[in-house]
Design an enzyme around this catalytic site. Sequence first.
Site, PDB file in Angstrom:
ATOM      1  N   TYR A  11       0.715  -1.240   0.372  1.00  0.00           N
ATOM      2  CA  TYR A  11      -0.338   0.053   0.057  1.00  0.00           C
ATOM      3  C   TYR A  11       0.606   1.469   0.317  1.00  0.00           C
ATOM      4  CZ  TYR A  11      -3.027   3.682   2.224  1.00  0.00           C
ATOM      5  OH  TYR A  11      -3.934   4.386   2.140  1.00  0.00           O
ATOM      6  N   ASN A  32       8.320  -9.995  -2.293  1.00  0.00           N
ATOM      7  CA  ASN A  32       8.013 -11.686  -2.307  1.00  0.00           C
ATOM      8  C   ASN A  32       6.782 -11.844  -2.478  1.00  0.00           C
ATOM      9  OD1 ASN A  32       6.955 -11.003  -0.039  1.00  0.00           O
ATOM     10  ND2 ASN A  32       7.974 -13.007   0.563  1.00  0.00           N
ATOM     11  N   THR A 144       5.054   1.115  14.114  1.00  0.00           N
ATOM     12  CA  THR A 144       4.429   1.213  14.328  1.00  0.00           C
ATOM     13  C   THR A 144       4.032   2.572  15.405  1.00  0.00           C
ATOM     14  OG1 THR A 144       1.356   0.690  14.603  1.00  0.00           O
ATOM     15  CG2 THR A 144       3.625  -0.767  15.587  1.00  0.00           C
ATOM     16  N   SER A 179      -1.398  -6.875  19.652  1.00  0.00           N
ATOM     17  CA  SER A 179      -1.139  -7.224  18.964  1.00  0.00           C
ATOM     18  C   SER A 179      -0.237  -8.403  18.570  1.00  0.00           C
ATOM     19  CB  SER A 179      -2.664  -7.376  17.379  1.00  0.00           C
ATOM     20  OG  SER A 179      -1.308  -6.388  16.117  1.00  0.00           O
ATOM     21  N   TYR A 181       1.276  -8.618  16.084  1.00  0.00           N
ATOM     22  CA  TYR A 181       2.144  -7.336  14.596  1.00  0.00           C
ATOM     23  C   TYR A 181       2.748  -6.997  14.757  1.00  0.00           C
ATOM     24  CZ  TYR A 181       2.086  -3.820  11.596  1.00  0.00           C
ATOM     25  OH  TYR A 181       2.129  -2.456  11.550  1.00  0.00           O
ATOM     26  N   HIS A 182       1.893  -5.647  16.020  1.00  0.00           N
ATOM     27  CA  HIS A 182       2.118  -4.988  17.054  1.00  0.00           C
ATOM     28  C   HIS A 182       3.361  -4.969  17.839  1.00  0.00           C
ATOM     29  CE1 HIS A 182      -1.214  -3.516  15.986  1.00  0.00           C
ATOM     30  NE2 HIS A 182      -1.029  -1.896  15.697  1.00  0.00           N
ATOM     31  N   LYS A 185       6.736  -5.714  16.117  1.00  0.00           N
ATOM     32  CA  LYS A 185       7.303  -4.197  15.931  1.00  0.00           C
ATOM     33  C   LYS A 185       8.494  -3.466  16.628  1.00  0.00           C
ATOM     34  CE  LYS A 185       5.573  -3.028  11.100  1.00  0.00           C
ATOM     35  NZ  LYS A 185       6.049  -2.358  10.675  1.00  0.00           N
ATOM     36  N   ARG A 241     -11.640   1.598   5.522  1.00  0.00           N
ATOM     37  CA  ARG A 241     -12.600   0.686   5.163  1.00  0.00           C
ATOM     38  C   ARG A 241     -13.939   1.106   5.334  1.00  0.00           C
ATOM     39  NH1 ARG A 241     -12.936  -4.360   6.775  1.00  0.00           N
ATOM     40  NH2 ARG A 241     -14.493  -4.583   9.039  1.00  0.00           N
ATOM     41  N   THR A 253     -18.478  -0.049  10.764  1.00  0.00           N
ATOM     42  CA  THR A 253     -17.780  -1.650  11.625  1.00  0.00           C
ATOM     43  C   THR A 253     -17.568  -0.187  12.995  1.00  0.00           C
ATOM     44  OG1 THR A 253     -16.678  -2.111  10.310  1.00  0.00           O
ATOM     45  CG2 THR A 253     -18.326  -3.561   9.986  1.00  0.00           C
ATOM     46  N   VAL A 254     -18.040   0.208  13.344  1.00  0.00           N
ATOM     47  CA  VAL A 254     -17.597   0.654  15.027  1.00  0.00           C
ATOM     48  C   VAL A 254     -17.474  -0.853  16.202  1.00  0.00           C
ATOM     49  CG1 VAL A 254     -17.351   1.809  16.900  1.00  0.00           C
ATOM     50  CG2 VAL A 254     -18.201   2.289  14.714  1.00  0.00           C
ATOM     51  N   ARG A 326     -11.148  -7.562  18.678  1.00  0.00           N
ATOM     52  CA  ARG A 326      -9.750  -7.332  19.341  1.00  0.00           C
ATOM     53  C   ARG A 326      -9.973  -6.847  21.130  1.00  0.00           C
ATOM     54  NH1 ARG A 326      -7.025  -3.507  15.088  1.00  0.00           N
ATOM     55  NH2 ARG A 326      -8.465  -4.477  13.734  1.00  0.00           N
ATOM     56  N   GLU A 328      -9.033  -4.265  23.393  1.00  0.00           N
ATOM     57  CA  GLU A 328      -7.951  -3.154  23.414  1.00  0.00           C
ATOM     58  C   GLU A 328      -8.717  -2.175  23.817  1.00  0.00           C
ATOM     59  OE1 GLU A 328      -8.852  -1.501  19.456  1.00  0.00           O
ATOM     60  OE2 GLU A 328     -10.248  -2.336  19.545  1.00  0.00           O
TER      61      GLU A 328
HETATM   62  N1  USQ Z   1     -11.710  -0.607  14.238  1.00  0.00           N
HETATM   63  C1  USQ Z   1     -13.076  -0.259  13.871  1.00  0.00           C
HETATM   64  N2  USQ Z   1     -13.397  -1.010  13.331  1.00  0.00           N
HETATM   65  C2  USQ Z   1     -13.564  -1.404  11.726  1.00  0.00           C
HETATM   66  C3  USQ Z   1     -11.370  -1.180  11.750  1.00  0.00           C
HETATM   67  C4  USQ Z   1     -10.881  -0.728  12.876  1.00  0.00           C
HETATM   68  O1  USQ Z   1     -13.456  -0.399  14.844  1.00  0.00           O
HETATM   69  O2  USQ Z   1     -13.913  -1.917  10.811  1.00  0.00           O
HETATM   70  C5  USQ Z   1     -10.230   0.158  15.286  1.00  0.00           C
HETATM   71  C6  USQ Z   1      -9.810  -0.541  15.535  1.00  0.00           C
HETATM   72  O3  USQ Z   1     -10.062  -1.979  16.454  1.00  0.00           O
HETATM   73  C7  USQ Z   1      -8.518   0.239  16.164  1.00  0.00           C
HETATM   74  C8  USQ Z   1      -8.825   1.284  15.299  1.00  0.00           C
HETATM   75  O4  USQ Z   1      -9.691   0.824  14.640  1.00  0.00           O
HETATM   76  O5  USQ Z   1      -9.229   0.692  17.732  1.00  0.00           O
HETATM   77  C9  USQ Z   1      -8.031   1.183  14.669  1.00  0.00           C
HETATM   78  O6  USQ Z   1      -7.841  -0.113  13.809  1.00  0.00           O
HETATM   79  P1  USQ Z   1      -6.972  -0.233  12.113  1.00  0.00           P
HETATM   80  O7  USQ Z   1      -7.324  -1.836  12.010  1.00  0.00           O
HETATM   81  O8  USQ Z   1      -7.213   1.142  11.402  1.00  0.00           O
HETATM   82  O9  USQ Z   1      -5.622  -0.274  12.545  1.00  0.00           O
HETATM   83  P2  USQ Z   1      -4.587  -1.060  13.171  1.00  0.00           P
HETATM   84  O10 USQ Z   1      -4.739  -2.689  12.702  1.00  0.00           O
HETATM   85  O11 USQ Z   1      -4.010  -0.285  14.084  1.00  0.00           O
HETATM   86  O12 USQ Z   1      -2.969  -1.350  11.775  1.00  0.00           O
HETATM   87  C10 USQ Z   1      -2.972  -0.511  11.254  1.00  0.00           C
HETATM   88  C11 USQ Z   1      -2.090  -0.990  10.244  1.00  0.00           C
HETATM   89  C12 USQ Z   1      -0.767  -1.434  10.583  1.00  0.00           C
HETATM   90  C13 USQ Z   1       0.052   0.044  11.405  1.00  0.00           C
HETATM   91  C14 USQ Z   1      -1.489   0.384  12.529  1.00  0.00           C
HETATM   92  C15 USQ Z   1      -0.762   1.944  12.931  1.00  0.00           C
HETATM   93  O13 USQ Z   1      -3.459  -2.395   9.750  1.00  0.00           O
HETATM   94  O14 USQ Z   1       0.336  -1.894   9.459  1.00  0.00           O
HETATM   95  O15 USQ Z   1       0.519  -0.299  12.599  1.00  0.00           O
HETATM   96  O16 USQ Z   1      -2.109   0.146  11.911  1.00  0.00           O
HETATM   97  S1  USQ Z   1      -1.541   1.999  14.639  1.00  0.00           S
HETATM   98  O17 USQ Z   1      -2.560   1.561  15.087  1.00  0.00           O
HETATM   99  O18 USQ Z   1      -1.340   2.934  15.428  1.00  0.00           O
HETATM  100  O19 USQ Z   1      -1.012   1.202  15.589  1.00  0.00           O
END
Ligand code: USQ
Length: 382
Positions: A11, A32, A144, A179, A181-182, A185, A241, A253-254, A326, A328
């Site tokens: 992206y 890759n 991140t 998570s 993933y995080h 990092k 999204r 989807t909150v 999740r 959180e």
């Molecule tokens: N969320 C919702 N509804 C959704 C999707 C997400 O309420 O449909 C919430 C999640 O629960 C979370 C927040 O929105 O609290 C952010 O979620 P996200 O899916 O946009 O982001 P996240 O999983 O944290 O990861 C993304 C990227 C990742 C980057 C990170 C930055 O995928 O690569 O490292 O954002 S950060 O969020 O600051 O860690």
Amino acid sequence: MKILILGGDGYLGWPTAMHLSAHGHDVAVVDNYLRRRMSLEQDVGPLFPVPNLHERAKLWREKSGNDVRVFVGDMNDWDFVASTFTEFTPEVIVHYAEQPSAPYSMLNRETATLTLHNNLGVTANTIFAVREFAPDAHIVKLGTMGEYGTPNIDIEEGWIDLEHKGRKDRFLFPRQAGSLYHTTKIQDTDLLWFYVRVWGLRVTDLMQGPVYGLRTYENDGEEALLPFFNYDEIFGTVVNRFIVQAVAGYPLTVYGKGGQTRGYLNIKDTLNCIRLSIENPADRGELRVFNQFTETFSVNELAERVQQCGSRNGIEVKIEALENPRKELEEHYYNPAHTGLLELGLEPHFLTDDVLDDMLQTVLRYKGAIRNDVIFRGVKWN
Ligand code: USQ
């Protein structure tokens, strides 16, 4: 400068390649196609098809007259790493080559171990390759904001000065991610910091928040040069999204109470932050950390903004609070510092109504391609 972008298909990887190339740098990309394979494996995909790297490089050459070299291979394979570094001899390495999805890392044991092996293995190989083939090169690593989590104190920019029992020292700011993933990092940061101390590497670690948007100065909305744009639960991020959900007539989807607050940025600002970090490099023996975002929002605020954007564009948008898959905090304190990149000259592009409307209008072109079945699967953290 000669800049090697690891994860050049993603992206942010390809937009970064075009941006740095447009600014006169000599750019090569490595990938890759892991992200494409993971999407296929999970039966999800981007909103519109994306040409492969050789095709994108050709399109960019026709548009700009600039060459971007393409290396297809795995940064976990040392022979490939060694041949790429000897052939290209980078002065800067931009490291995006990670499994980037929190939900993917939480799916099952296989996806968890893939995340660990890929992310830590690539970071380690990058460090070893710099030491062996490009010892003066600057590593610009995408971390991140999620490394810090959501502590109940102000988040500093990477470092914190502590006084304990009358003595003082400086440490990496405490990290506790939400998570696997995080967490990888955080482990990347620790690896880099270790080798900065023992080998005197030159590193900038960028703590980036969720990125949104499609349009960059280089693609100017032109379809074949748009980034890989996921809107599914696994690889899509929240702002992108919500825009797609609005267009699809799918209630936003909150998750849970929606008070989750993060630091967001426009994709154009990601590119500027990377370029500013490259053009003002870290010193040898320095781990420089910037918090890379421009403004903070809660999920509820984002949902309301997207709902208003829908009404401006004649679309009725519903919001639905779902049980949070999740683990959180859904209501929390959040006050992270972010002055370093502004001091280097970043001029933020905020999430204005115009920006939201432009995203919605672009996504509307692909309305027929949206798959409602991939929007919510409910990947649970426990
Ligand atoms: N969320 C919702 N509804 C959704 C999707 C997400 O309420 O449909 C919430 C999640 O629960 C979370 C927040 O929105 O609290 C952010 O979620 P996200 O899916 O946009 O982001 P996240 O999983 O944290 O990861 C993304 C990227 C990742 C980057 C990170 C930055 O995928 O690569 O490292 O954002 S950060 O969020 O600051 O860690």
